[in-house]
Design a protein around this motif. Structure first.
Motif, PDB file in Angstrom:
ATOM      1  N   LYS A 257      36.570  50.166  34.859  1.00 44.62           N
ATOM      2  CA  LYS A 257      37.156  51.333  34.776  1.00 44.62           C
ATOM      3  C   LYS A 257      35.900  52.060  34.689  1.00 44.62           C
ATOM      4  CE  LYS A 257      40.441  55.243  34.999  1.00 44.62           C
ATOM      5  NZ  LYS A 257      41.686  56.222  34.549  1.00 44.62           N
ATOM      6  N   VAL A 258      35.225  52.461  34.362  1.00 42.47           N
ATOM      7  CA  VAL A 258      33.446  53.420  34.740  1.00 42.47           C
ATOM      8  C   VAL A 258      32.938  51.571  35.135  1.00 42.47           C
ATOM      9  CG1 VAL A 258      30.985  52.823  33.199  1.00 42.47           C
ATOM     10  CG2 VAL A 258      33.992  53.906  32.129  1.00 42.47           C
ATOM     11  N   GLN A 259      32.952  50.811  35.457  1.00 44.22           N
ATOM     12  CA  GLN A 259      32.019  50.011  36.080  1.00 44.22           C
ATOM     13  C   GLN A 259      32.210  49.883  37.884  1.00 44.22           C
ATOM     14  OE1 GLN A 259      33.085  46.079  34.803  1.00 44.22           O
ATOM     15  NE2 GLN A 259      30.385  46.066  34.152  1.00 44.22           N
ATOM     16  N   LEU A 260      33.700  50.235  37.939  1.00 46.01           N
ATOM     17  CA  LEU A 260      34.332  50.427  39.475  1.00 46.01           C
ATOM     18  C   LEU A 260      33.878  51.857  39.844  1.00 46.01           C
ATOM     19  CD1 LEU A 260      37.696  48.626  38.755  1.00 46.01           C
ATOM     20  CD2 LEU A 260      36.213  48.214  40.964  1.00 46.01           C
ATOM     21  N   ALA A 261      33.452  52.883  39.074  1.00 49.05           N
ATOM     22  CA  ALA A 261      33.116  54.322  39.740  1.00 49.05           C
ATOM     23  C   ALA A 261      31.530  54.362  40.123  1.00 49.05           C
ATOM     24  CB  ALA A 261      33.990  55.404  38.337  1.00 49.05           C
ATOM     25  N   GLU A 262      30.902  53.111  38.911  1.00 46.10           N
ATOM     26  CA  GLU A 262      29.687  53.696  39.559  1.00 46.10           C
ATOM     27  C   GLU A 262      29.494  52.797  40.651  1.00 46.10           C
ATOM     28  OE1 GLU A 262      28.403  51.571  35.654  1.00 46.10           O
ATOM     29  OE2 GLU A 262      28.441  53.687  34.668  1.00 46.10           O
ATOM     30  N   ALA A 263      30.237  51.722  41.112  1.00 49.73           N
ATOM     31  CA  ALA A 263      29.962  51.360  42.123  1.00 49.73           C
ATOM     32  C   ALA A 263      30.883  52.088  43.173  1.00 49.73           C
ATOM     33  CB  ALA A 263      30.315  49.890  42.465  1.00 49.73           C
ATOM     34  N   GLY A 264      31.143  52.664  43.296  1.00 47.54           N
ATOM     35  CA  GLY A 264      31.807  53.870  44.159  1.00 47.54           C
ATOM     36  C   GLY A 264      33.263  53.211  44.720  1.00 47.54           C
ATOM     37  N   VAL A 265      34.119  52.009  43.830  1.00 43.70           N
ATOM     38  CA  VAL A 265      35.523  52.207  44.217  1.00 43.70           C
ATOM     39  C   VAL A 265      36.098  52.678  43.713  1.00 43.70           C
ATOM     40  CG1 VAL A 265      36.797  50.178  44.388  1.00 43.70           C
ATOM     41  CG2 VAL A 265      34.325  49.870  44.296  1.00 43.70           C
ATOM     42  N   ARG A 266      36.777  53.660  44.820  1.00 44.25           N
ATOM     43  CA  ARG A 266      38.538  54.200  44.566  1.00 44.25           C
ATOM     44  C   ARG A 266      39.689  53.249  44.156  1.00 44.25           C
ATOM     45  NH1 ARG A 266      40.065  59.434  48.665  1.00 44.25           N
ATOM     46  NH2 ARG A 266      41.709  60.146  47.240  1.00 44.25           N
ATOM     47  N   VAL A 267      40.078  53.866  43.191  1.00 37.58           N
ATOM     48  CA  VAL A 267      41.388  52.639  42.645  1.00 37.58           C
ATOM     49  C   VAL A 267      42.511  54.052  42.679  1.00 37.58           C
ATOM     50  CG1 VAL A 267      42.679  51.632  41.344  1.00 37.58           C
ATOM     51  CG2 VAL A 267      40.411  51.107  41.463  1.00 37.58           C
ATOM     52  N   ASP A 268      43.152  54.053  43.826  1.00 44.14           N
ATOM     53  CA  ASP A 268      44.492  54.884  44.068  1.00 44.14           C
ATOM     54  C   ASP A 268      45.328  54.335  45.102  1.00 44.14           C
ATOM     55  OD1 ASP A 268      43.908  55.503  46.259  1.00 44.14           O
ATOM     56  OD2 ASP A 268      42.544  57.207  45.629  1.00 44.14           O
ATOM     57  N   ALA A 269      46.751  55.457  44.665  1.00 46.49           N
ATOM     58  CA  ALA A 269      48.365  53.972  45.540  1.00 46.49           C
ATOM     59  C   ALA A 269      47.458  54.089  46.751  1.00 46.49           C
ATOM     60  CB  ALA A 269      49.269  55.801  45.400  1.00 46.49           C
ATOM     61  N   GLU A 270      46.830  54.690  47.385  1.00 45.71           N
ATOM     62  CA  GLU A 270      46.378  54.555  49.224  1.00 45.71           C
ATOM     63  C   GLU A 270      44.779  53.893  48.819  1.00 45.71           C
ATOM     64  OE1 GLU A 270      47.924  55.255  51.531  1.00 45.71           O
ATOM     65  OE2 GLU A 270      49.647  56.084  50.879  1.00 45.71           O
ATOM     66  N   HIS A 271      44.267  53.365  48.105  1.00 43.24           N
ATOM     67  CA  HIS A 271      43.123  52.312  47.684  1.00 43.24           C
ATOM     68  C   HIS A 271      43.561  51.436  46.151  1.00 43.24           C
ATOM     69  CE1 HIS A 271      41.645  56.377  49.600  1.00 43.24           C
ATOM     70  NE2 HIS A 271      41.132  55.373  49.976  1.00 43.24           N
ATOM     71  N   PRO A 272      44.432  50.625  45.851  1.00 43.71           N
ATOM     72  CA  PRO A 272      44.531  48.824  45.395  1.00 43.71           C
ATOM     73  C   PRO A 272      43.692  48.341  44.899  1.00 43.71           C
ATOM     74  CG  PRO A 272      46.036  48.831  47.088  1.00 43.71           C
ATOM     75  CD  PRO A 272      44.926  50.030  48.020  1.00 43.71           C
ATOM     76  N   LEU A 273      44.459  47.644  44.217  1.00 43.98           N
ATOM     77  CA  LEU A 273      43.482  47.190  42.978  1.00 43.98           C
ATOM     78  C   LEU A 273      43.803  46.087  42.792  1.00 43.98           C
ATOM     79  CD1 LEU A 273      40.707  46.495  41.970  1.00 43.98           C
ATOM     80  CD2 LEU A 273      41.624  47.175  39.588  1.00 43.98           C
ATOM     81  N   PHE A 274      43.621  44.449  43.418  1.00 43.70           N
ATOM     82  CA  PHE A 274      44.202  43.212  42.650  1.00 43.70           C
ATOM     83  C   PHE A 274      43.628  42.814  41.533  1.00 43.70           C
ATOM     84  CE2 PHE A 274      46.066  44.524  46.708  1.00 43.70           C
ATOM     85  CZ  PHE A 274      47.595  44.610  46.052  1.00 43.70           C
ATOM     86  N   ALA A 275      44.075  42.465  40.864  1.00 40.59           N
ATOM     87  CA  ALA A 275      43.307  40.872  39.384  1.00 40.59           C
ATOM     88  C   ALA A 275      43.968  40.089  39.524  1.00 40.59           C
ATOM     89  CB  ALA A 275      43.234  42.039  38.420  1.00 40.59           C
ATOM     90  N   TYR A 276      43.232  39.058  39.382  1.00 44.35           N
ATOM     91  CA  TYR A 276      43.294  37.576  40.052  1.00 44.35           C
ATOM     92  C   TYR A 276      42.787  37.098  38.308  1.00 44.35           C
ATOM     93  CZ  TYR A 276      44.094  38.982  44.478  1.00 44.35           C
ATOM     94  OH  TYR A 276      44.163  39.897  45.619  1.00 44.35           O
ATOM     95  N   LEU A 277      44.229  36.953  37.437  1.00 41.04           N
ATOM     96  CA  LEU A 277      43.490  36.149  36.053  1.00 41.04           C
ATOM     97  C   LEU A 277      43.568  34.834  35.714  1.00 41.04           C
ATOM     98  CD1 LEU A 277      44.517  39.620  35.035  1.00 41.04           C
ATOM     99  CD2 LEU A 277      42.216  39.162  34.899  1.00 41.04           C
ATOM    100  N   PRO A 278      42.558  33.991  35.376  1.00 45.85           N
ATOM    101  CA  PRO A 278      43.154  32.826  34.773  1.00 45.85           C
ATOM    102  C   PRO A 278      44.252  33.092  33.818  1.00 45.85           C
ATOM    103  CG  PRO A 278      41.205  32.952  35.527  1.00 45.85           C
ATOM    104  CD  PRO A 278      41.461  34.474  36.085  1.00 45.85           C
ATOM    105  N   CYS A 279      44.956  31.855  33.776  1.00 51.09           N
ATOM    106  CA  CYS A 279      46.120  32.050  33.001  1.00 51.09           C
ATOM    107  C   CYS A 279      46.236  30.606  31.730  1.00 51.09           C
ATOM    108  CB  CYS A 279      47.784  32.574  33.308  1.00 51.09           C
ATOM    109  SG  CYS A 279      48.654  33.042  31.192  1.00 51.09           S
ATOM    110  N   GLY A 280      46.589  30.312  30.530  1.00 51.59           N
ATOM    111  CA  GLY A 280      46.572  29.169  29.445  1.00 51.59           C
ATOM    112  C   GLY A 280      47.113  30.072  29.325  1.00 51.59           C
ATOM    113  N   VAL A 281      47.531  30.291  28.237  1.00 49.14           N
ATOM    114  CA  VAL A 281      48.733  30.352  27.017  1.00 49.14           C
ATOM    115  C   VAL A 281      48.596  31.902  27.633  1.00 49.14           C
ATOM    116  CG1 VAL A 281      47.186  31.791  24.825  1.00 49.14           C
ATOM    117  CG2 VAL A 281      49.552  30.028  24.802  1.00 49.14           C
TER     118      VAL A 281
END
Length: 448
Positions: A257-281
Motif C-alpha cells: 500500500k505504501v509502495q503504490l502510494a509512493e508510485a502515485g497509484v490510486r486504489v479505490d472503487a473507481e481505480h480497481p487493483l487486480f492481484a494475480y497470485l500463483p497458488c500451490g497449497v
C-alpha cells in the motif's frame, strides 16, 4: 467414485472440471465472492493479528540486519520492489491478441533477500515467532530488548537444543531452513520429488538436513508431520494449516500500500487493483490476499493461478471439498515444471477462509509458463522461475472472460481503463545461471 460421485457426474455438476481433467487452460470466476466487510471474518483473524505480525518483524529487524548484511539498506526489513512492466504488458497484448487497458506492475518477491521467494515472508516469520517465544520463555529476551542480542552464543546454544522441520517442494524449505539454521536450530526439510536439486544443495550448504522422498508434496508434509509428532523439542511448520505462515504473508499488503502510494497509484472503487497470485497449497497467496482485502477492501480483486497439472485449490473450492480431495482423485497427475506449485491437495484452512474473498481461479500450461518467462526476460530484463510466471496471464483472463464476472462486479470499461494489474512474482532470483539459461532456451524455442 470420488466422494460418492463418478467423474462424469462431477463434470455435469461443474462443467469446469472437464477442462481441468483434460488439462486444458481454463478460468473460473467465483459466483460466491462476497463484500470484504462480510467475508473477512471467515478467516478467524483480523487486522490486529496482522499488525502483531508486522510489529514482530520490526522487533527482529536489528537481528536480521546483523546476520544478513544484504538487508542493511532496508534496516533489516525483508521487502521486495514494486516494478512497472509496461513493455511486458505490450508483449502480452501481442501474445493474446487483445487490448489490455490499465497499468501493469510486478511485485518482485522473486528478489526478496535471504531466500529469494515469497516464502521469505511467511516462512521466515514463523521461525522468528518460534524463536521469540523460546527466548522469552527462557529469559534471554525481555520486552524492549534489542533483538540483535540473539546473534550470540547463549541464544544459539538455546536454539541448538531445539529442532525446526517443514515439508516443502523447495522455496518454503529454503526460507525455513536458512532462517532456522542461522538462529542455531537443528533444521530438517522434508522435500518432495518435485524439488529442484539446487535448492537441496543450497540447504545442505547452510547445514540443513534434507530428507528426500520419491512422492509428491503432500506425502513429504505427512512424513515430516509423522516424524516430529510427540517431540516437544521440535516445531513443525505445517504449510497446509499454519496461521503463522498466513499472517507473515499478510504483512506484505500494508507495505505494498505504501509502495503504490509512493508510485502515485490510486486504489479505490473507481481505480480497481487486480492481484494475480500463483497458488500451490495456498498459504502464500491466501495470506497476501487476506492482507490486500484488509488494506483495500472491495477495491482489490484477487485471483489464484495454478498449473494445469496441479489445480488443487480451484478443485477444492469449486467442489466445496477443499482438502478432502486431491487432483489425483480426478486423474490429474500433479506433475509440473512449476515446482513451487506442484501440490495435489490444497490447504483446507486457506480454502475455507478465503473462498468468499477470491474473485477467480485459472490454470496455465507449463509451456506457456516458459514462453512468458522468456518474454519477461526479453522485455524487462527480469529472470523468474516458471511458477512465478503463473500470474502473468491473469490480466488477459479477466479482460477476456465471458462468465459475466466483470458485469457482476461493476467493472465497466471506464473503471478497467483506470485499473492497476499486479503480477505477484513469487521466486526466481536465486536460480543458478545454468538452470535459468535452460529455462530461457525452452521458452524461446517453443512454437506459438
Amino acid at each position: 467414485m470420488i466422494h460418492g460421485k463418478t467423474l462424469d457426474e462431477w463434470r455435469q455438476i461443474h462443467p469446469e472440471i472437464r477442462d481441468l481433467t483434460d488439462l486444458r487452460e481454463c478460468a473460473w470466476f467465483n459466483p460466491a465472492v462476497a463484500p470484504a466487510a462480510q467475508a473477512l471474518s471467515d478467516a478467524g483473524l483480523d487486522a490486529g493479528d496482522v499488525a502483531d505480525a508486522s510489529a514482530r518483524l520490526q522487533r527482529f529487524a536489528p537481528y536480521i540486519r546483523s546476520v544478513f548484511p544484504e538487508t542493511a539498506d532496508s534496516g533489516g526489513i525483508i521487502e521486495s520492489p514494486l516494478l512497472p512492466a509496461a513493455a511486458f504488458r505490450q508483449a502480452l497484448e501481442r501474445r493474446y491478441g487483445m487490448v489490455l487497458p490499465g497499468r501493469l506492475w510486478l511485485k518482485a518477491d522473486s528478489h526478496l533477500p535471504i531466500s529469494g521467494s515469497i516464502k521469505a515472508r511467511g516462512g521466515i516469520y514463523e521461525v522468528l515467532k518460534h524463536a521469540e517465544e523460546l527466548a522469552l520463555a527462557h529469559g534471554l529476551l525481555h520486552p524492549g530488548d534489542d533483538y540483535a542480542k540473539l546473534d550470540g552464543p547463549e541464544a544459539r546454544a538455546l536454539f541448538g537444543r531445539h529442532r525446526v522441520a517443514v515439508g516443502s517442494t523447495g522455496n518454503l524449505g529454503l526460507s525455513i531452513g536458512i532462517m532456522a539454521a542461522k538462529l542455531g536450530f537443528q533444521a530438517t526439510v522434508h522435500m518432495s520429488s518435485d524439488a529442484r536439486q539446487w535448492k537441496k544443495d543450497k540447504l545442505r550448504a547452510h547445514g540443513v538436513t534434507v530428507a528426500e522422498y520419491d512422492s509428491d508434496y503432500s506425502a513429504a508434509v505427512e512424513q515430516g508431520r509423522k516424524q516430529t509428532a510427540g517431540d516437544p523439542s521440535c516445531h513443525f511448520v505445517d504449510d497446509e494449516n499454519s496461521v503463522h505462515l498466513f499472517l507473515g504473508y499478510a504483512v506484505a499488503a500494508e507495505r505494498l500500500k505504501v509502495q503504490l502510494a509512493e508510485a502515485g497509484v490510486r486504489v479505490d472503487a473507481e481505480h480497481p487493483l487486480f492481484a494475480y497470485l500463483p497458488c500451490g497449497v495456498g498459504g502464500g497467496p491466501g495470506g497476501v490476499a487476506f492482507g490486500l482485502k484488509l488494506a483495500f477492501g472491495d477495491a482489490v480483486h484477487c485471483l489464484f493461478a495454478e498449473p494445469t497439472h496441479s489445480p488443487c485449490m480451484m478443485l477444492g473450492v469449486l467442489t466445496g471439498l477443499h482438502d478432502r480431495i486431491s487432483v489425483q482423485d480426478f486423474g490429474i497427475d500433479n506433475r509440473t515444471a512449476a515446482d513451487g506449485l506442484a501440490v495435489g491437495r490444497p490447504s483446507g484452512f486457506v480454502g475455507r477462509a478465503m473462498q468468499r474473498l477470491i474473485d477467480g481461479y485459472y490454470t496455465v500450461d507449463d509451456d506457456e509458463l516458459f514462453r512468458l518467462l522468456a518474454m519477461l526476460e526479453q522485455t524487462e530484463g527480469l529472470r523468474l522461475e516458471p511458477s512465478a510466471l503463473a500470474g502473468a496471464p491473469g490480466i488477459a483472463r479477466v479482460l477476456g472472460e465471458n462468465q459475466g464476472y466483470r458485469q457482476r462486479m461493476g467493472l465497466d470499461a471506464e473503471r478497467l481503463a483506470r485499473a492497476t494489474h499486479l503480477i505477484w512474482a513469487t521466486g526466481g532470483s536465486m536460480v543458478p545461471e545454468a538452470e535459468m539459461n535452460d529455462y530461457l532456451r525452452r521458452g524461446r524455442g517453443l512454437p506459438g
